[in-house]
Design a protein around this motif. Structure first.
Motif, PDB file in Angstrom:
ATOM      1  N   THR B  10       0.855  -1.188   0.000  1.00  0.00           N
ATOM      2  CA  THR B  10       0.000   0.000   0.000  1.00  0.00           C
ATOM      3  C   THR B  10       0.892   1.239   0.000  1.00  0.00           C
ATOM      4  OG1 THR B  10      -1.738  -1.143   1.201  1.00  0.00           O
ATOM      5  CG2 THR B  10      -1.789   1.256   1.267  1.00  0.00           C
ATOM      6  N   SER B  12       0.713   5.608  -0.468  1.00  0.00           N
ATOM      7  CA  SER B  12      -0.093   6.810  -0.712  1.00  0.00           C
ATOM      8  C   SER B  12       0.760   8.053  -0.626  1.00  0.00           C
ATOM      9  CB  SER B  12      -1.265   6.872   0.266  1.00  0.00           C
ATOM     10  OG  SER B  12      -0.791   6.789   1.589  1.00  0.00           O
ATOM     11  N   THR B  17      -4.378   7.518  -2.044  1.00  0.00           N
ATOM     12  CA  THR B  17      -3.862   6.158  -2.144  1.00  0.00           C
ATOM     13  C   THR B  17      -3.579   5.831  -3.602  1.00  0.00           C
ATOM     14  OG1 THR B  17      -5.190   5.589  -0.244  1.00  0.00           O
ATOM     15  CG2 THR B  17      -4.276   3.759  -1.498  1.00  0.00           C
ATOM     16  N   SER B  20      -3.280   0.100  -3.423  1.00  0.00           N
ATOM     17  CA  SER B  20      -3.863  -0.434  -2.196  1.00  0.00           C
ATOM     18  C   SER B  20      -3.852  -1.955  -2.223  1.00  0.00           C
ATOM     19  CB  SER B  20      -5.249   0.125  -1.936  1.00  0.00           C
ATOM     20  OG  SER B  20      -6.038   0.024  -3.072  1.00  0.00           O
ATOM     21  N   GLU B  56       3.914   2.369   2.652  1.00  0.00           N
ATOM     22  CA  GLU B  56       3.760   2.343   4.112  1.00  0.00           C
ATOM     23  C   GLU B  56       3.417   0.958   4.635  1.00  0.00           C
ATOM     24  OE1 GLU B  56       0.578   5.278   2.576  1.00  0.00           O
ATOM     25  OE2 GLU B  56       2.638   4.753   2.138  1.00  0.00           O
ATOM     26  N   GLY B 228      -4.994   1.712  -8.756  1.00  0.00           N
ATOM     27  CA  GLY B 228      -4.187   1.231  -7.637  1.00  0.00           C
ATOM     28  C   GLY B 228      -4.645  -0.077  -7.034  1.00  0.00           C
TER      29      GLY B 228
END
Ligand SMILES: Nc1ncnc2c1ncn2[C@@H]1O[C@H](COP(=O)(O)OP(=O)(O)O)[C@@H](O)[C@H]1O
Ligand SMILES: [Mg+2]
Lengths: 356, 255
Positions: B10, B12, B17, B20, B56, B228
């Motif tokens: 993930t 962003s 984002t 994901s 992250e 995404g």
């Protein structure tokens, strides 16, 4: 384009410095001229050439840093001071022989450059220039205030002995000329090697595209620091030679203005070319020489009230003026420097019968 | 055993984002493609793989190493080579020098040895030059080997960039839209080079493409990304009949 259609049959030839017979012959002739020059040249000319050679060494270092690695430093003359004092003190205080003191001076300059190069890991361009500016103030300050009893401070300064190699003392303008020219040729050769191998390519990679360089496996932190190190090793050696030539050191000899001049020589010579460093140093030093020669003549033309003892001021003003003017003219008309103009000229000779 | 495992990644930027929970594998010695419309997050995945972006969440495992927190140059040293969607060459160097710079990690000559041009430095210059010459043959760029790349045409620069990535001798080669902006003939050449590289060297290839056509012909596996999110993956035949893909990608394209 290769001279007279040279064809490489082995890969070693592609990397060679002198690729043709003409190159080799030119180089040998050049060496012979340098060898026999002191027999006919006066002290003044030898002194100018020695000064150009010493300056070339420091500009070579800066060329690697600025022209190849794309970094910037305003501390070059301060790193020269480090080398000059290191060599002078190692010889006078510790009894080092000149041949050992000289590389130590390079190392000392290099370490100083390494420290002041650390901001390059975070800063670029203008901000990096500002960070290295600190060296121009901190280093002379350290020399004056930390141990003035050893360095001699601003007054009386430090007296440096002439170089001694295997019992021979280089205490004349002619012997210094030979010594300095030899070391300069070696330094040019080493710089050329650095730029034509892996390290030089890593430098240019960082200059041209630092993101791609990192993603393609070049540790940019390491190579930026290495560029600063090499640059200031050159400064250290140049500074040491300058000290042994002048035989007297004073922190006021190593000013920010000198660092700016060295950067100017890099630009005038042509960014990203080893020979450009030598061309740039020669051009500015010769210009300076003429300005020094012309200033007293101009003084004679001055109205009564202004003349007498003012020549020195005219020189200061004239030097800065011609330097500034030549920089502007170069940036406008020959932004790629003397080296590029020289190559264009050579190419036109080579194509002579077919060019118009 | 997959050579690359992207696991629930993930990413962003300032609350937006971009990726994901994206997961997929690239099998050893295979050609895997990621397709998806512009802005789907394809380049972001590549940038995450080579440590340029920092996701992250999630893991990226390459040949058994978790590389998600490693610096880019160390990731490269493990054997991941790439090209860029917007060509990122060393513009002041020639084609040969660009490729030699690509082999930087395969040299181990140090500063002193380079300065003296003696021993290791000299030997390696010649050795690597020979290796680069093979790549030049493979990519048919003999005439421009000594040209400064800044002066080359777009198609040739793309080729030199592929050569530079190949020069690293990577075990995983990531190509970010190698055919973008090319005419039909240049595209055909590029496909041929990719297949040659795969056949000759058995390099695992992760191919990013915007256009479905080519990908379906040459990939063993296709991953489809949209906004995404991974919406499908599998063999090209399966993916091309997947209703979600047709809906999200092909359908929208036709409309
Ligand atoms: N560095 C960045 N900062 C902010 N947004 C970004 C950044 N990189 C990519 N994005 C956003 O992420 C999305 C996906 O971009 P990208 O990965 O380039 O898509 P693709 O390669 O599939 O066309 C886009 O909406 C883009 O604007
Ligand atoms: Mg993209």
């Amino acid at each position: 384009m290769k001279l007279f259609g040279t064809f490489d049959v082995r890969y070693t030839q592609c990397t060679a410095i002198f690729r043709t017979l003409t190159h080799k012959i030119t180089f040998v002739v050049f060496l012979l001229v340098l060898c026999f020059l002191p027999l006919i040249a006066g002290e003044q000319l030898l002194s100018l050439l020695t000064h150009i050679a010493i300056t070339s060494i420091t500009v070579l270092g800066l060329m690697i840093l600025v022209g190849y690695a794309g970094q910037i430093s305003l501390g070059q003359s301060a790193f020269m001071a480090v080398g000059a004092y290191a060599s002078g003190l190692l010889i006078t205080l510790c009894g080092f022989p000149f041949l050992l003191a000289l590389p130590c001076a390079g190392l000392a300059g290099g370490l100083a450059g390494l420290i002041f190069g650390i901001p390059s890991l975070r800063l670029k361009g203008f901000y990096l220039a500002m960070a290295t500016l600190a060296a121009s103030f901190i280093i002379p300050w350290l020399i004056v205030w930390v141990r003035p009893d050893i360095t001699g401070g601003v007054y009386p300064g430090l007296t440096v002995p002439p170089p001694v190699i295997f019992g021979f003392t280089f205490n004349t303008e002619t012997s210094m000329f030979y010594l300095v020219i030899t070391i300069t040729l070696i330094m040019i050769y080493l710089a050329k090697n650095i730029t034509r191998t892996r390290i030089g390519r890593a430098f240019v990679a960082i200059r041209d595209n630092d993101l791609a360089a990192e993603v393609l496996g070049i540790n940019i932190f390491k190579y930026k620091l290495m560029a600063f190190f090499i640059c200031s090793v050159y400064a250290g050696i140049s500074g040491a030679l300058w000290g042994h030539w002048q035989r007297a050191l004073n922190p006021e000899h190593f000013t920010l203005m000198d660092s700016v001049w060295y950067l100017g020589m890099v630009v005038v010579g042509g960014l990203g070319s080893i020979m450009g460093a030598v061309f740039g140093a020669a051009f500015i030093r010769i210009l300076e020489y003429f300005v020094t020669a012309v200033a007293p003549i101009l003084e004679g033309w001055l109205p009564e009230g202004l003349a007498g003892g003012y020549a020195i001021y005219i020189f200061v003003g004239l030097g800065a003026l011609t330097f500034g003017m030549s920089m502007i003219l170069f940036l406008i008309f020959q932004p790629r420097g003397i080296n590029h103009a020289w190559r264009v000229f050579l190419a036109s000779l080579r194509l002579h019968p077919f060019s118009d | 055993m997959p050579i690359l495992k992207v696991d629930r990644v993930t990413l962003s930027f300032g609350g937006v984002t971009v990726l994901s929970n994206v997961s997929f594998d690239v099998e050893e010695k295979s050609i895997c493609s990621i397709i998806g419309p512009n802005g789907a997050g394809k380049t972001s995945i590549v940038n995450s793989i080579n440590g340029f972006y920092r996701p992250e969440n999630g893991r990226i495992i390459f040949s058994g190493n978790d590389i998600i927190r490693k610096p880019s140059h160390k990731i490269a040293a493990l054997g991941i080579g790439r090209t860029f969607q917007q060509i990122e060459l060393y513009t002041g160097l020639t084609s040969v020098e660009n490729m030699l710079a690509g082999r930087h990690m395969l040299f181990n000559s140090g500063m002193i040895s380079c300065a003296l041009f003696y021993g290791k430095a000299r030997r390696q210059e010649v050795e690597h030059r020979r290796a680069v010459e093979k790549i030049i043959d493979l990519l048919e760029i003999e005439p421009i080997r000594d040209e400064v790349v800044g002066n080359l045409s777009y198609g040739l620069r793309k080729r030199v960039e592929l050569g530079r990535a190949l020069a690293m001798e990577p075990s995983l080669l990531i190509l970010d839209e190698p055919m973008a902006g090319m005419n039909a003939e240049e595209k055909e050449d590029m496909v041929r080079f990719i297949l040659d590289i795969y056949d000759l060297k058995g390099t695992s290839i992760l191919l990013i493409e915007h256009d479905m056509g080519v990908v379906m012909d040459i990939s063993h596996k296709v991953v489809v990304l949209d906004f995404g999110v991974k919406i499908a993956d599998g063999a090209p035949e399966e993916v091309s009949v997947n209703p979600a893909v047709i809906e999200a990608y092909l359908g929208r394209k036709k409309a």
